[in-house]
Scaffold this active site. Structure first.
Site, PDB file in Angstrom:
ATOM      1  N   ILE A   1     -83.493   3.077  45.262  1.00 24.12           N
ATOM      2  CA  ILE A   1     -83.542   4.274  46.088  1.00 24.12           C
ATOM      3  C   ILE A   1     -83.273   3.852  47.527  1.00 24.12           C
ATOM      4  CG2 ILE A   1     -85.049   5.663  44.608  1.00 24.12           C
ATOM      5  CD1 ILE A   1     -87.440   4.771  46.197  1.00 24.12           C
ATOM      6  N   ASP A   2     -82.949   4.812  48.368  1.00 19.32           N
ATOM      7  CA  ASP A   2     -82.592   4.524  49.756  1.00 19.32           C
ATOM      8  C   ASP A   2     -83.739   3.879  50.527  1.00 19.32           C
ATOM      9  OD1 ASP A   2     -80.210   5.797  49.222  1.00 19.32           O
ATOM     10  OD2 ASP A   2     -80.749   7.654  50.242  1.00 19.32           O
ATOM     11  N   LYS A   3     -83.381   3.193  51.582  1.00 19.00           N
ATOM     12  CA  LYS A   3     -84.364   2.566  52.459  1.00 19.00           C
ATOM     13  C   LYS A   3     -85.439   3.552  52.908  1.00 19.00           C
ATOM     14  CE  LYS A   3     -84.749   0.761  57.186  1.00 19.00           C
ATOM     15  NZ  LYS A   3     -83.997   0.418  58.422  1.00 19.00           N
TER      16      LYS A   3
END
Length: 356
Positions: free
Chosen positions: A164-166
């Protein structure tokens, strides 16, 4: 091997992306055999060309399906012929350095001999890559498994099955054995996993629930963004998001998003495409006032909300899969984190004030 097609990722690497059977991987190395190349096992061919790589490591990569010849995965006993194109690909961007174990706290939701489920906080990059060489979730996993001889964080047969994104928080599953990673990767590919996100978006979707289906690809005008393309067109890859409004609150809404696919930035791009960007999503325009009056009081309120949740308001709340060893159906939930909870509560108070 992790299935990149079903990964939503903040990819900061400069690795070339290679598509194999509809699934994306990152190219780490590429060699073209000479015209006079004698028949030679591909593991020996690569060991002679890769610095700091043992034959065992190359064979592990081949077992994981990471060695391609002319675009097709091969085993380590494949014999390289003249002009063969040999690639080493991974389910993650190329690391600039060997992963170093770092004592970074992990919120472990579940762990056994085969899998680990972790609740990633917002702000933590998942993989080392260009500009993020340490301080990542993978570095934290290297520390956690530092006394586990069977877990090598650099072994492509082990590790994270999706990303998942930062600045997205929430649940991720880690495979601790090669068989577990293969099985879990297959579940993601076959769309049998269950993943549900909670997001705060600008406005109130109409209809309040629905399905967004488009192709997604890099924006040709801004390579840091993903954008939508027609579903039946040649650009991009198919992406499907199901959304449902949980709670409308004045000028924002709390929504549930269920992924059918999991492309890069999928939820962020899809919600923007229907006119409802994620709250405080700077990459896709959600960090501006998009609804409501533009008074100084309201501006101060919005700025306060941005400070409460200084990232896109997106959380991977639930994750379900079949245990790769026992076959048991497993389901995990991570509560909405404090920054998003505070944001939602602030909007509840504001909404109630408007109705008085």
């Amino acid at each position: 091997m992790a299935d990149e097609e079903f990964i939503e990722d903040e990819c900061s690497s400069e690795s070339k992306v290679v598509e194999i059977g509809g699934v994306e991987y990152f190219e780490h190395f590429r060699f073209v055999a000479d015209k006079g190349q004698e028949l030679l096992r591909v593991d020996k061919f690569l060991v002679a060309r890769l610095q700091k790589s043992s034959r065992n490591r190359v064979q592990q990569a081949a077992e994981a399906g990471c060695i391609l010849v002319n675009g097709k995965a091969v085993k380590s006993n494949y014999r390289v012929k003249p002009l063969d194109v040999v690639q080493v690909v991974m389910d993650r961007p190329r690391y600039e350095f060997e992963v170093v174990a770092q004592d970074i706290p992990l919120d472990i939701v579940y762990e056994d001999r085969y899998v680990l489920v972790v609740n990633k906080p917002a702000g933590l990059v998942v993989h080392p890559g260009h500009g993020n060489y340490d301080g990542t979730l993978v570095n934290a996993l290297a520390w956690h498994f530092r006394d586990t001889p069977d877990y090598d964080v650099n072994d492509p047969r082990l590790g994270l099955v999706h990303r998942i994104d930062k600045d997205t928080s929430g649940l991720l599953v880690v495979a601790k054995t090669p068989d577990a990673k293969t099985d879990l990767g297959r579940q993601f590919f076959n769309k049998t996993t269950k993943r549900e996100y909670v997001a705060v978006v600008w406005g109130q979707p109409d209809p309040s629930s629905g399905t967004i289906a488009t192709n997604l690809a890099r924006n040709p005008k801004d390579r840091l963004q993903i954008t939508t393309f027609p579903l039946d067109g040649p650009e991009g890859k198919r992406a499907v998001t199901h959304y449902d409004t949980i709670e409308p609150l004045a000028h924002i809404s709390v929504v549930k998003c269920v992924l059918e696919t999991g492309r890069t930035h999928q939820i962020r791009v899809h919600m923007k495409s229907i006119g409802h960007p994620l709250f405080n999503d700077s990459r896709y325009g959600g960090d501006k006032i998009l609804r409501g009056v533009r008074s100084s009081t309201y501006q101060a309120f919005i700025n306060n909300c941005f400070e409460l949740c200084p990232r896109q308001a997106l959380h991977a709340r639930t994750l379900g899969f079949r245990h790769p060893e026992t076959g048991e159906e497993m389901f995990f939930t991570a509560p909405v984190p404090p920054d998003m909870s505070a944001l939602i509560e602030r909007w509840r108070t504001y909404s109630q004030g408007l109705s008085k």
